[in-house]
Enzyme design. Structure first.
Site: not given
Length: 401
Positions: A144, A296, A298
């Site tokens: 994150h 969403h 790599a």
């Protein structure tokens, strides 16, 4: 161009009737363990169809980077970070006025900013005003982040303003999602055969799930607001796209695990790493054939443990990991996390987008270069408290003005 409907491959277990749609080219590298996990998911009772994307990699309860359609509910395919997603914001700050060092110094204080009272915003979502309110506006760990970005390239007719800075926020439902999932696991165990729709357990989970998805979206908004306060800027939402969730459809339950849920025409970010380009795309009509899913990000190439033997072995190497070729800065005081989230841990997001484009799932709109990536700060507690007091006074003054 590839087949817009994907490469439909029936699973060997034909009695299950599950088909696998692979939306990646033959040259795309997929780890063998991820394929094994995919086969295991396809064998589960009630599984109807799987859509698989080029960022596919192994996960704890199944592979990450897929959509699974079943006639029943499998909460473990979503996992504990229910509602995790990415939100892209435009800042009213011109790129030409950016001073990287100053921006990094400001963003270090991101989670020290006192957010507005979230009770009214929670109640507007149909949630209690104190519903996990203390965790709102926090990023969490792992992959994150909150990242200050500049447009590297953009379509003339797209939504990206090349002259302005942007924020990309990747976070989820924090302790809320974890508590929902852990309580369900404690009550129902492995749930290998899933939960029948309409049962008390399934209904309860879906109610909690919907609350967590809404909470996670608000969390990303509040993270961006805190970042904007530190940068003395206003923000405008460009896209908010979840990638850990379930949807009830006419054909069954669609489970999105590390796969962004989009409708045709929707704008979505596809993240790279803190030292590689991220991308912004528009979903095309063919996403209806991928169960409404696209990549969403790599996707990991190496797991966290493996990265400790591949990067950051010396002090100079770790210092290099905190920068990138554009002069960007990573704010990450956690030495282990700095290594585990190095660019080399991830696949090439550009190739991921190329595969999705080849199957007519998306139209590329632009690429974004990372300038300041906020991951974690471990400041001295006393200095943190002093800084909080200074920032509170500043924010009160700004709000009054």
């Amino acid at each position: 161009m590839g087949n817009p409907s994907g490469d439909k491959i029936p699973h060997d277990a034909t009695a299950r009737g599950c088909a696998i749609s692979r939306f990646y080219s033959p040259s795309t590298w997929i780890e063998g363990e991820a394929i094994r996990q995919l086969d295991e998911v396809a064998m589960r009772p009630g599984m109807v169809e799987l859509s698989v994307f080029p960022d596919l990699h192994p996960g704890k309860y199944g592979p990450v980077g897929m959509v699974a359609l079943a006639d029943r509910l499998y909460p473990q395919l979503v996992g504990n970070d229910i509602g995790c997603g990415m939100s892209l914001f435009e800042l009213d700050l011109p790129l030409r006025k950016l001073r990287l060092d100053k921006a990094a110094e400001q963003l270090r204080k991101l989670e020290e900013v006192d957010p507005d009272d979230p009770s009214e915003r929670l109640e507007a979502l149909g949630l209690a005003g104190d519903y996990f309110a203390g965790a709102l506006g926090t990023i969490g760990g792992g992959n994150h982040f909150c990242e200050l970005q500049a447009v590297d390239a953009a379509a003339d007719t797209g939504p990206l303003d090349r002259q302005r800075l942007h924020l990309l926020v990747h976070s989820g439902s924090r302790s809320l999602g974890a508590s929902i999932f852990s309580e369900l696991i404690a009550a129902k165990g492995a749930m290998h055969d899933g939960l029948e729709i309409g049962t008390e357990a399934a209904v309860g989970y879906l109610l909690d799930h919907d609350a967590a998805v809404s909470w996670a979206s608000l969390n990303r908004q509040m993270i961006a607001e805190r970042a904007a306060w530190t940068l003395r800027a206003d923000i405008r939402l460009v896209a908010d796209v979840p990638h850990n969730l379930v949807r009830l459809t006419e054909r069954g339950v669609a489970h999105y695990k590390g796969a962004a849920y989009v409708e045709p025409g929707a704008i979505a970010p596809i993240a790279g790493s803190r030292a590689t380009l991220s991308h912004v795309v528009r979903a095309l009509d063919a996403v209806t054939g991928s169960l409404g899913g696209i990549s969403h990000g790599a996707g990991r190439k190496y797991d966290r443990r493996a990265m400790h033997g591949r990067a950051g072995g010396t002090k100079s190497e770790r210092e290099a990991l905190a920068g990138n070729e554009w002069g960007g800065i990573a704010i990450c005081d956690d030495r282990n996390l700095l290594v585990e989230e190095a660019a080399g841990a991830y696949k090439d997001a550009g190739k991921v987008v190329a595969d999705l484009e080849n199957f007519a799932l998306v139209e590329p709109l632009g690429a974004m270069r990372p300038l300041v990536t906020y991951k974690s700060v471990q400041a001295d507690i006393r200095e943190r408290e002093r800084s909080k007091m200074r920032d509170r006074a500043t924010i009160r003054r700004m709000r009054h003005d």
